[in-house]
Design a protein around this motif. Structure first.
Motif, PDB file in Angstrom:
ATOM      1  N   ARG A 154       0.393  -6.545  -5.431  1.00 26.08           N
ATOM      2  CA  ARG A 154       0.220  -5.088  -5.375  1.00 26.08           C
ATOM      3  C   ARG A 154      -0.419  -4.573  -6.659  1.00 26.08           C
ATOM      4  O   ARG A 154      -1.332  -3.743  -6.627  1.00 26.08           O
ATOM      5  N   PHE A 203       0.816  -1.212   0.000  1.00 24.83           N
ATOM      6  CA  PHE A 203       0.000   0.000   0.000  1.00 24.83           C
ATOM      7  C   PHE A 203       0.849   1.260   0.000  1.00 24.83           C
ATOM      8  O   PHE A 203       0.439   2.297   0.530  1.00 24.83           O
ATOM      9  N   ARG A 233      -0.463   4.908  -0.582  1.00 26.59           N
ATOM     10  CA  ARG A 233      -1.936   4.860  -0.491  1.00 26.59           C
ATOM     11  C   ARG A 233      -2.351   4.110   0.781  1.00 26.59           C
ATOM     12  O   ARG A 233      -3.285   3.308   0.776  1.00 26.59           O
ATOM     13  N   GLN A 234      -1.648   4.368   1.854  1.00 23.62           N
ATOM     14  CA  GLN A 234      -1.916   3.690   3.113  1.00 23.62           C
ATOM     15  C   GLN A 234      -3.296   4.076   3.647  1.00 23.62           C
ATOM     16  O   GLN A 234      -3.705   5.243   3.539  1.00 23.62           O
ATOM     17  N   SER A 256      -4.072  -5.409  -6.826  1.00 21.05           N
ATOM     18  CA  SER A 256      -4.898  -4.636  -5.901  1.00 21.05           C
ATOM     19  C   SER A 256      -5.397  -3.337  -6.519  1.00 21.05           C
ATOM     20  O   SER A 256      -6.388  -2.768  -6.063  1.00 21.05           O
ATOM     21  N   TYR A 257      -4.716  -2.853  -7.569  1.00 24.40           N
ATOM     22  CA  TYR A 257      -5.172  -1.657  -8.266  1.00 24.40           C
ATOM     23  C   TYR A 257      -6.294  -1.975  -9.254  1.00 24.40           C
ATOM     24  O   TYR A 257      -6.896  -1.059  -9.826  1.00 24.40           O
ATOM     25  N   GLU A 278      -5.891  -5.463   5.691  1.00 28.19           N
ATOM     26  CA  GLU A 278      -6.147  -5.424   4.252  1.00 28.19           C
ATOM     27  C   GLU A 278      -5.011  -6.091   3.480  1.00 28.19           C
ATOM     28  O   GLU A 278      -5.239  -6.694   2.426  1.00 28.19           O
ATOM     29  N   GLY A 279      -3.792  -5.987   4.000  1.00 25.43           N
ATOM     30  CA  GLY A 279      -2.669  -6.671   3.367  1.00 25.43           C
ATOM     31  C   GLY A 279      -2.826  -8.179   3.428  1.00 25.43           C
ATOM     32  O   GLY A 279      -2.602  -8.886   2.430  1.00 25.43           O
ATOM     33  N   LEU A 339      -4.017  -1.499   7.647  1.00 28.28           N
ATOM     34  CA  LEU A 339      -3.004  -1.846   6.645  1.00 28.28           C
ATOM     35  C   LEU A 339      -2.659  -3.326   6.726  1.00 28.28           C
ATOM     36  O   LEU A 339      -2.594  -4.016   5.700  1.00 28.28           O
TER      37      LEU A 339
END
Length: 498
Positions: free
Chosen positions: A155, A102, A105-106, A158-159, A122-123, A119
Motif C-alpha cells: 500500500r 485503496f 482512494r477507491q 503504491s503511493y 488494480e489490487g 479495485l
C-alpha cells in the motif's frame, strides 16, 4: 557513496520541559536497510514522527533526496516519500486486502460509485508487482501477521514511496516467518526500496541491515557499517556501559533431590498432545519452539487461560484449575502474558492500579480499595522493579515499553506466586530493561519460586536451568544449562544434530 535518500540534520524536539530529541542525525542512502536502535526513550519514536511528517522539528531539518521536506499539511507529498509499518497494524481487519490497499482512494465507476472490478484488478496488479502472494479478496483480519505487514508495504509503495520504516516488524513473528520477511525485504531492496529498520533484537540488525544509527538519551551517538561494529560495542553505544546480557547459566543450579513443584502428566490441548514435564522448586525451565509448536498454548493452559482436553497438572500436590484465571492465581500461579498491550495492561489506569490488579481484594474491605494501601503497594513495586515513572498515579500508557513490561511483571509478582509463567517476557523492550526483567527471575528463583520462560529470544532462555524444545505439539528435545545457540536453533527448526 550514493547521495542521501533521507536526512535528518541536527533535528530537535521538545514537549514542554522534556527534551525528546537534541541535535539528532540520520543519513539513509538509497537501496540499503538502515537500522535505528536505542533504548526505550532514546528518541526513536520521536524521530520517526518527524520523518513521517506527523510533527515538525523545533530545530534542524528533514530532507528527502536533497530537498526540504514538504509542509506537514501536504499529506499526499509525504505519502509519496515515506511510509511507516508500525508494530500495531494499521490494516482494517474486516475489510478485504483490496479495500485496504485503496482505502480512501477507491477507483470510481461514475456518480461516486466504487468500481469493485477495477479495485480488484488494480489490487492484484499491485500485489503481483511487489511479489505479495495474498488473495486480493481475502479478509485482511484472516491473514498471517507477516502477510498483513507485506500488504501495508505494498500500500505504501503504491503511493510512490520508496522509503519504508519498519517499526519492530518481527515482534509477533516466529523464526520461519522472520526469515520470510527478511527475504522479501532483500528482494524489495533489489527493486529499489530503502528501509529504516527499528528493532530491539540486535541479532536481526546484523542479519538484515547494512548500516546502523544509535540514539541514546535523545541524542545521536554513532552511525557505522554493521559489519564494523561488534555486538558488544553496539550494546555499549546504546547503554553507555558494558552489559552482561547474553551470559548464560553454565550448569543447573537445582539438584535432583530438590522437591518437584509442578508435575504435568499426559496433558493435551488444541495445539499440544501428551505433554509430560516436571519443574522443581526454584528451577527455571525454558520452553522453546516455533509459533506452531504448541508452547504458547501449553503455557496458557497452565495459567488458567485455556482448558486442556486431557491429562493433569499438579502444583505442590494440588491439581491446577484449568480454564479459570482467578482460581489459578489463588492456587499460586502468576503470569506475564505474551502481549502486554492486549492482555497485560489496562492502558487508561494508573501504574498503581495495574500493578495491584491481581490483589485488589487485599487492599480494602467490602470491595473498596483503600487509596493509602494501594499507594503503598505501588511504591514498593516501583522500587523493587525500578519502574521509571512519575509516581503510582501516572497512567501506564505514558510509560516506555520497558517500564510497562515491568508493571506487568509487578502485577504477576503481587500474589507471591509459587510458579511464575513468563511468555515472551522481554518482547519490545530495550537492552537494559531486558537485563532488569531477567534479573528479577534470578532473584525470585533464589527465594524458591519456580519459573517457566516461554520465548523466541535466546537471551530470555539463558537464565534457564534447562530448556525443552517443542515441535508439532510435543516435547522433542531437552538441553541442559550451557547449551550452544546453534544446537538449540537447529532443534527448534527440526534440523538433525550431528
Amino acid at each position: 557513496m550514493s547521495a542521501p535518500l533521507v536526512e535528518a540534520i541536527g533535528v530537535g524536539k521538545r514537549f514542554g520541559s522534556t527534551v525528546a530529541l537534541a541535535d539528532a542525525r540520520l543519513t539513509v542512502v538509497p537501496g540499503e536497510s538502515h537500522a535505528l536502535v536505542g533504548r526505550n526513550g532514546a528518541g526513536k519514536s520521536t524521530l520517526v514522527s518527524l520523518l513521517t511528517g506527523l510533527q515538525a522539528p523545533d530545530g534542524g531539518e528533514i530532507r528527502f533526496g536533497g530537498e526540504p521536506a514538504p509542509p506537514l499539511a501536504d499529506r499526499d507529498a509525504w505519502r509519496a516519500r515515506v511510509a511507516c509499518v508500525y508494530q500495531r497494524s494499521t490494516i482494517v481487519p474486516d475489510l478485504t486486502v483490496g479495500e485496504n490497499l485503496f482505502i480512501n482512494r477507491q477507483p470510481l465507476a461514475g456518480f461516486g460509485r466504487i468500481s469493485w472490478k477495477r479495485l480488484r484488478a488494480e489490487g492484484r496488479e499491485l500485489l503481483d508487482q511487489w511479489g505479495v502472494e495474498v488473495d486480493v479478496d481475502a479478509r485482511a483480519g484472516d491473514l498471517a501477521v507477516e502477510d498483513r505487514q507485506l500488504v501495508e508495504i505494498a500500500r505504501a509503495l503504491s503511493y510512490g514511496a520508496r522509503f519504508i520504516i519498519l517499526d519492530e516488524p518481527t515482534a509477533q513473528l516466529d523464526n520461519n516467518e522472520i526469515e520470510r520477511l527478511f527475504a522479501r525485504m532483500r528482494a524489495l531492496q533489489e527493486s529499489g526500496v530503502t528501509f529504516l529498520f527499528i528493532s530491539h533484537h540486535l541479532q536481526e540488525v546484523y542479519e538484515v541491515c547494512q548500516t546502523v544509527t544509535v540514539l541514546r538519551d535523545a541524542r545521536w551517538i554513532i552511525t557505522a557499517p554493521v559489519a564494523d561494529l561488534p555486538r558488544a560495542a553496539l550494546v555499549e553505544a546504546m547503554t553507555g556501559e558494558a552489559t552482561a546480557l547474553g551470559e548464560g547459566v553454565t550448569e543447573s543450579r537445582v539438584g535432583p533431590d530438590v522437591p518437584v513443584r509442578l508435575a504435568v502428566s499426559g496433558l493435551s490441548g488444541d495445539a499440544f498432545t501428551d505433554v509430560s514435564l516436571a519443574v522443581r522448586r526454584g528451577e527455571v525451565l525454558g520452553l522453546a519452539g516455533s509459533s506452531a509448536s504448541g508452547k504458547i498454548e501449553l503455557a496458557e493452559s497452565l495459567v488458567g487461560l485455556r482448558t486442556p482436553s486431557g491429562g493433569s497438572a499438579v502444583l505442590d500436590g494440588e491439581a491446577l484449575p484449568f480454564g479459570d484465571v482467578r482460581r489459578a492465581l489463588d492456587a499460586g500461579v502468576g503470569c506475564v502474558p505474551r502481549d502486554r498491550h492486549h492482555e497485560g495492561l489496562v492502558p487508561e489506569l494508573s501504574v498503581g492500579e495495574n500493578s495491584a490488579m491481581t490483589i485488589a481484594g487485599r487492599l480494602g474491605k467490602y470491595g473498596v480499595i483503600a487509596p493509602s494501601r494501594l499507594r503503598a503497594h505501588a511504591e514498593r513495586a516501583i522500587a523493587d522493579l525500578d519502574i521509571r515513572t512519575e509516581g503510582p498515579g501516572q497512567p501506564v500508557n505514558a510509560l516506555s515499553g520497558g517500564n510497562q513490561q515491568k508493571v506487568v511483571m509487578a502485577r504477576a509478582l503481587a500474589t507471591d506466586p509459587r510458579l511464575l509463567v513468563l511468555i515472551n517476557p522481554t518482547a519490545g523492550v530495550d537492552v537494559k530493561s531486558k537485563e532488569a526483567l531477567l534479573a528479577v527471575v534470578d532473584r525470585i528463583r533464589a527465594g524458591g519460586t519456580s519459573v517457566i520462560i516461554i520465548s523466541d529470544e535466546l537471551d530470555d532462555l539463558r537464565p534457564c536451568d534447562r530448556v525443552l524444545v517443542m515441535r508439532h505439539g510435543s516435547i522433542a528435545d531437552e538441553f541442559p544449562a550451557g547449551w550452544h545457540d546453534h544446537d538449540l536453533v537447529a532443534s527448534i527448526e527440526g534440523v538433525t544434530r550431528d
